[in-house]
Scaffold this motif. Structure first.
Motif, PDB file in Angstrom:
ATOM      1  N   ASP A 387       0.827  -1.211   0.000  1.00  0.00           N
ATOM      2  CA  ASP A 387       0.000   0.000   0.000  1.00  0.00           C
ATOM      3  C   ASP A 387       0.860   1.259   0.000  1.00  0.00           C
ATOM      4  OD1 ASP A 387       1.062   0.063   2.512  1.00  0.00           O
ATOM      5  OD2 ASP A 387      -0.838  -0.119   3.572  1.00  0.00           O
ATOM      6  N   GLY A 388       2.153   1.072  -0.073  1.00  0.00           N
ATOM      7  CA  GLY A 388       3.057   2.220  -0.095  1.00  0.00           C
ATOM      8  C   GLY A 388       3.845   2.353   1.192  1.00  0.00           C
ATOM      9  N   GLU A 550       4.302   0.061 -10.274  1.00  0.00           N
ATOM     10  CA  GLU A 550       4.631   0.890  -9.115  1.00  0.00           C
ATOM     11  C   GLU A 550       3.990   2.260  -9.305  1.00  0.00           C
ATOM     12  OE1 GLU A 550       8.839   1.528  -8.373  1.00  0.00           O
ATOM     13  OE2 GLU A 550       8.460   2.035  -6.276  1.00  0.00           O
ATOM     14  N   GLN A 551       3.530   2.831  -8.211  1.00  0.00           N
ATOM     15  CA  GLN A 551       2.736   4.046  -8.316  1.00  0.00           C
ATOM     16  C   GLN A 551       3.458   5.168  -9.041  1.00  0.00           C
ATOM     17  OE1 GLN A 551      -0.632   4.066  -7.341  1.00  0.00           O
ATOM     18  NE2 GLN A 551      -0.316   5.629  -8.877  1.00  0.00           N
ATOM     19  N   ASN A 554       2.705   5.395 -12.616  1.00  0.00           N
ATOM     20  CA  ASN A 554       1.305   5.308 -13.035  1.00  0.00           C
ATOM     21  C   ASN A 554       0.491   6.477 -12.527  1.00  0.00           C
ATOM     22  OD1 ASN A 554       0.729   2.464 -14.350  1.00  0.00           O
ATOM     23  ND2 ASN A 554       2.251   2.154 -12.722  1.00  0.00           N
ATOM     24  N   THR A 556      -2.842   6.454 -12.570  1.00  0.00           N
ATOM     25  CA  THR A 556      -3.963   5.832 -11.856  1.00  0.00           C
ATOM     26  C   THR A 556      -3.448   5.144 -10.604  1.00  0.00           C
ATOM     27  OG1 THR A 556      -5.153   5.468 -13.915  1.00  0.00           O
ATOM     28  CG2 THR A 556      -5.720   4.020 -12.067  1.00  0.00           C
ATOM     29  N   PRO A 557      -4.174   5.264  -9.497  1.00  0.00           N
ATOM     30  CA  PRO A 557      -3.756   4.486  -8.316  1.00  0.00           C
ATOM     31  C   PRO A 557      -3.602   3.004  -8.697  1.00  0.00           C
ATOM     32  CG  PRO A 557      -5.519   5.996  -7.734  1.00  0.00           C
ATOM     33  CD  PRO A 557      -5.368   6.073  -9.232  1.00  0.00           C
ATOM     34  N   VAL A 558      -2.477   2.444  -8.351  1.00  0.00           N
ATOM     35  CA  VAL A 558      -2.179   1.070  -8.764  1.00  0.00           C
ATOM     36  C   VAL A 558      -3.281   0.081  -8.405  1.00  0.00           C
ATOM     37  CG1 VAL A 558      -0.624  -0.868  -8.245  1.00  0.00           C
ATOM     38  CG2 VAL A 558       0.310   1.325  -9.005  1.00  0.00           C
ATOM     39  N   SER A 590      -9.351   2.032 -15.224  1.00  0.00           N
ATOM     40  CA  SER A 590      -9.285   2.365 -13.797  1.00  0.00           C
ATOM     41  C   SER A 590     -10.670   2.207 -13.206  1.00  0.00           C
ATOM     42  CB  SER A 590      -8.816   3.808 -13.621  1.00  0.00           C
ATOM     43  OG  SER A 590      -9.051   4.206 -12.285  1.00  0.00           O
ATOM     44  N   GLY A 627       5.053   4.581  -2.721  1.00  0.00           N
ATOM     45  CA  GLY A 627       3.693   4.454  -3.238  1.00  0.00           C
ATOM     46  C   GLY A 627       3.327   3.006  -3.367  1.00  0.00           C
ATOM     47  N   PRO A 628       2.045   2.756  -3.667  1.00  0.00           N
ATOM     48  CA  PRO A 628       1.603   1.371  -3.827  1.00  0.00           C
ATOM     49  C   PRO A 628       2.324   0.642  -4.953  1.00  0.00           C
ATOM     50  CG  PRO A 628      -0.283   2.804  -3.527  1.00  0.00           C
ATOM     51  CD  PRO A 628       0.919   3.695  -3.699  1.00  0.00           C
TER      52      PRO A 628
END
Lengths: 636, 636
Positions: A387-388, A550-551, A554, A556-558, A590, A627-628
């Protein structure tokens, strides 16, 4: 029984960009910085036996256990890594550091040969009373491996002699004789070290002691019960890690009867490594069979797609079949490293490519993820979903993984080749220059390639004199469409494939060239649906590298990414990232659509938005902004 | 401010099969068996104050807390349920049981009015020193509700008088006067009871005490800090449940400033119920506004699709927005029951159908799931996903939910109607015969229906004399396509819809009949993608009932089921199941394909097999063979 042998890593110079970068980082940054951290964290201080001892650096946990019990092993493991570094290039400062440690170990050693800094510093009256939990033999194992490496690097025998005295003491203390304790280590490791010493010196007694430890393990009456009663403990209470059973240390039954991979993952893998070594050295079919059964068990039911092992933090190890959670994956770096050791031993029994395949997977993913790009930060746990909050750390109260990764990377070129009767096998790829010996002949192999970024591999052969031998080039499972030429002429790859190796047997002459083109098409990997955590998810891979989203790459939230099953995956050369990598991108969706307003529930489904997914090699994650991260991406 | 009033449940006789079955079960099995369990589990024994006290029946937990602190409340709650049962039909044995308890409570009560069996039996010197954790006021609240119910059922005043003495003592102890403690309950409840007493007796002092507790809550300097210091505790250490903060008991700030639903779910819902009651009784707009803000918060971010509340076992309550895990859902039965109380109060403020909609959802799902078919087994936690290990229990060390569900079911007909100026509102459906009073007129309403299995509802009106009034019939959100007739003539439902109610205002005459046909088409429910646990999943519902897939009805393992988005869902009348239910079936897929052999990973995806999904109403699960259950089914 062993038909193939590994090649000493000093015979193989790494010239390709991938591994030479990792090796240089470890030599120039990791190994020196680890000495500083051993010093700063009080581990070297334990060499100066003081009365009274200084306050604990790592306090007792709620099980009454302190990590300081195994600091000797960390010293040994660093010396091993330092020894390998010295074999690459001598360094007066490192030698001074090692010599100082060795002098202190020599000074500390008791007249009877006993050596353990914890017990000698804190409770010598209790030595050898708790093999189950207290790591005395494990520590000696790692010190011995350090002594061997340092001797091989420098020719200095002092440390080796200290350890030989220690082993003589252990040999007189433990065994099947009338005045001996039938003990064996709670945490396996010394067996591997003893076999290495035997391979160095040819002394049968060292091999015999390793075989004794393996043979005695798990026998009834159970030694761990007996020693517990002897020290006034209730043997039914197995305190550490609440494991409450002997599966934790693979001592629940004799090793030849074990058919499930259980317990603490690193202990398991070290034991299997020693078992495979003994199977070869002693031509022991029963040990080999047990290894094969355990190998099949772990690789078909209990291995992460990254070559990680052990889902559970509570026992640092295995749970149940197909239990491979991603966000809580333990996957200790040491477990993947130990699996590489085991895989190499299995491979050299008869060069079955499945072992090399798994070894490569673990090496490029589960192992390399444990070390940061800069060579000074570590993962102890290698999760597949974060979750990061999971980030690399500069040190650890149990720094086992740190020196484990340096000793493996510092000697990684030793895994590239195997030599057997009339055959040289290329197990791993990546530019290198190898000076090999085959049946008394010197044969130089030069490999040019940008593997694993590229699948194009050029191998030129430079034999000393004439004579037929086979060159065996591993064709990974994912490269079964690969093509090859010999001096420009096509080779029938499928027709000449044996156990996963392309076999070209001929009277090789100076300058013969084999060129391989292994297809590096990105591929999707699916898990058996029995792995509930990976259902409806897909992992991406290219060559030996498993990828992750990896966030930082990206928008968009992973966790919101959805990759449709038919989306094309594009490779991109990203010269701007790290030293240049190949990233993967794909059109994606997403799920985090923003048309819900305040609705918590409704009767119309979400309408995912278009986005792009970018993935990088898993081993590189957590080197940039936090990050996530996900290896297993939702597919839908 | 309250424009509508509830109707005493004795005025509404349940004749429809659904609720009359549940009511009969509670009256004939649940209430009597609960007395036996109170007896067998030592709760009644606590009424006999002994010196020295008998050994603890429920030992102290690791927080130094025993469930016995709140056994008074269980006695009170059982008497309340028993009182409701007696209002349905007198029963000499139950009266004897209650009278005996009341005699013992009267005997136990201290001369100054103090009454608490724990403190009087174990540590009277510590009374009123820990309102935060020790439930003295909470216990009085439940005893008071029991006393009111028993008085209403029998006319016997003794229990009520005991409680009035207790309240006088509390009133003299707590308040804003110079010699008073500015305390208020750690666990809210007494506020509701005081308002009910005020509604029974008209004594303003009872309402004022409720208002004081609500107004004082969360003010600085914080009473819980002060009492902790006074008893020598560190107020920064808030022990119980490790909550470590005053959010746990909604005492983190004054109630009118609270805008997030936090902490222990039952405490929260009881407090909001009292706040809504006070808003009505005192015409307090600020309390009403706070209630509306909190209602919106919980229903848009923190409510399970079953009308369950509180995802977390650790605080028995709320966590963060959209955190609604299914397999670890706490969803205490009491929380849904308390939500029904709150929803009814909100509804009666101005008859907004959203409150009735949510009340019905919680009642049919989150509440009813708490009681087994046979009326003698319970869920404390109402999970939405189970691996098969979550089963109903016959009793609980904290038996709060058991008597809570009996008191609600025993009085459920009181939630069917609301009466306001010139209007009778039908909030819930199900065959019944209601004797109502409207502006001094007697009006009988007869409803024939097999709701919730059928959406056909026939309401006949039997007024005493003439005069215009509005009949307001709730049209649930899922039934906006519903049709209605008045004496056989179509009614313009959309045109006459106000705040979710179909309003027919006329001079009703004897035998006027309204017929509703609410469409009972099965529907799919999706969660906001911010609820990560429900992503790519769908819940099924029909009418007010949420459905679930339970293993006993499905050949495919429930976690393997995949429902495709366009699969038709079929209703089946299952007269063979329970007393006859409607089940839902749909063609589905099973991901647990068996074509994987030993592969752990491969590059081709699983090929799901065809199967059928069967779902039953959620409230009925866990009444047959143990097995997995899911409300949220994978959609793909």
């Amino acid at each position: 029984m062993r038909r193939y042998s590994p090649v000493d890593f000093t015979r193989v110079s790494l010239t390709g960009p991938f591994w030479s970068e990792r090796l240089e980082t470890v030599l120039t940054r990791t190994v020196p910085s680890q000495y500083k951290k051993l010093d700063e964290n009080g581990i070297l201080e334990s060499l100066d036996l003081k009365d009274p001892p200084p306050p604990l650096r790592v306090p007792f946990n709620d099980q009454g256990f302190t990590m300081q019990y195994f600091w000797d092993s960390d010293i040994g493991k660093w010396i091993e890594a330092a020894g390998y570094a010295l074999r690459h290039r001598r360094d007066a400062e490192i030698e001074r550091q090692v010599d100082e440690i060795v002098d202190k170990l020599e000074a500390a050693q008791m007249p009877d040969g006993y050596l353990n800094l914890w017990y000698q510093g804190h409770e010598i009256e209790n030595r050898w009373t708790n093999l189950r939990d207290r790591h005395e033999l494990y520590n000696i194992g790692h010190l011995l491996e350090g002594a061997i490496a340092y001797y091989q690097a420098t020719g200095k025998r002092k440390f080796l002699e200290v350890m030989e005295r220690s082993l003589d003491h252990i040999r007189s203390t433990f065994g099947t004789g009338p005045d001996q304790k039938r003990g064996y280590p709670g945490h396996q490791e010394i067996e591997i070290a003893l076999i290495r010493l035997y391979q160095l010196t040819g002394e049968r007694k060292q091999l015999d002691l390793a075989a004794y430890f393996i043979d005695e393990r798990g026998r009834e009456p159970h030694y761990f019960d007996e020693e517990a009663i002897a020290r006034g403990d209730d043997p039914t209470k197995y305190h550490f890690f609440n494991s409450g059973n002997y599966e934790y240390g693979q001592a629940h039954k004799p090793v030849r009867e074990q058919d499930k991979v259980v317990g603490h993952a690193v202990r398991a893998m070290y034991m299997y490594t020693a078992m495979a070594d003994l199977a070869a050295e002693l031509d022991d079919d029963s040990l080999r069979h047990a290894c094969e059964v355990l190998w099949k068990d772990v690789t078909t039911t209990r291995m992460y797609v990254t070559g990680g092992f052990g889902p559970s933090a509570s026992n640092e190890g295995f749970t149940t079949d197909y239990d491979l959670p991603n966000d809580t994956a333990y996957c200790e770096t040491c477990a993947s490293i130990a699996f590489v050791f085991w895989a190499q031993r299995m491979l050299n029994l008869d060069l079955d490519g499945q072992y090399a395949e798994a070894m490569e997977l673990a090496l490029y993913n589960g192992v390399l993820s444990g070390l940061s790009r800069d060579g000074e930060l570590y993962f102890y746990e290698n999760k597949l979903d974060s979750d990061g909050s999971h980030r690399r750390w500069p040190w650890h109260p149990c720094p086992c993984c740190t020196m484990n990764v340096s000793r493996l990377v510092a000697s990684v070129s030793g895994y590239f080749y195997s030599v057997g009767p009339g055959a040289i096998a290329v197990n791993l790829y990546g530019g290198n220059s190898a000076e090999l010996e085959l049946d008394g002949r010197r044969i130089r192999i030069e490999e040019q390639s940008n593997y694993p970024w590229s699948g194009k591999i050029k191998v030129s052969v430079h034999p000393d004199g004439h004579g037929v031998f086979a060159l065996k080039l591993r064709i990974p499972d994912w490269a079964r469409d690969g093509v090859a030429t010999l001096n420009g002429n096509p080779v029938d790859v499928p027709g000449q494939l044996q156990n996963g190796y392309l076999v070209i047997e001929r009277d090789w002459i100076e300058g013969d060239v084999v060129e391989l083109d292994l297809p590096m098409t990105p591929r999707r990997i699916y898990a058996n649906p029995k792995v509930k955590m990976d259902r409806h998810r897909v992992a991406l891979a290219r060559g030996p590298l498993v990828y992750c989203a990896e966030q930082v790459d990206n928008e968009t939230p992973v966790p919101d990414l959805i990759l449709s099953r038919d989306a094309a995956i594009t490779e991109t050369n990203r010269s701007d990232l790290f030293d240049g990598i190949v990233s993967l991108t794909a059109p994606a969706k997403s799920i985090g659509s923003d048309d819900w307003g305040l609705d918590l529930y409704r009767t119309t489904p979400p309408t995912p938005a278009d986005t792009t997914l970018t993935a990088i090699p898993y081993y590189l994650w957590a080197n940039r902004d936090a990050g996530p991260m996900q290896v297993w991406i939702r597919e839908g």
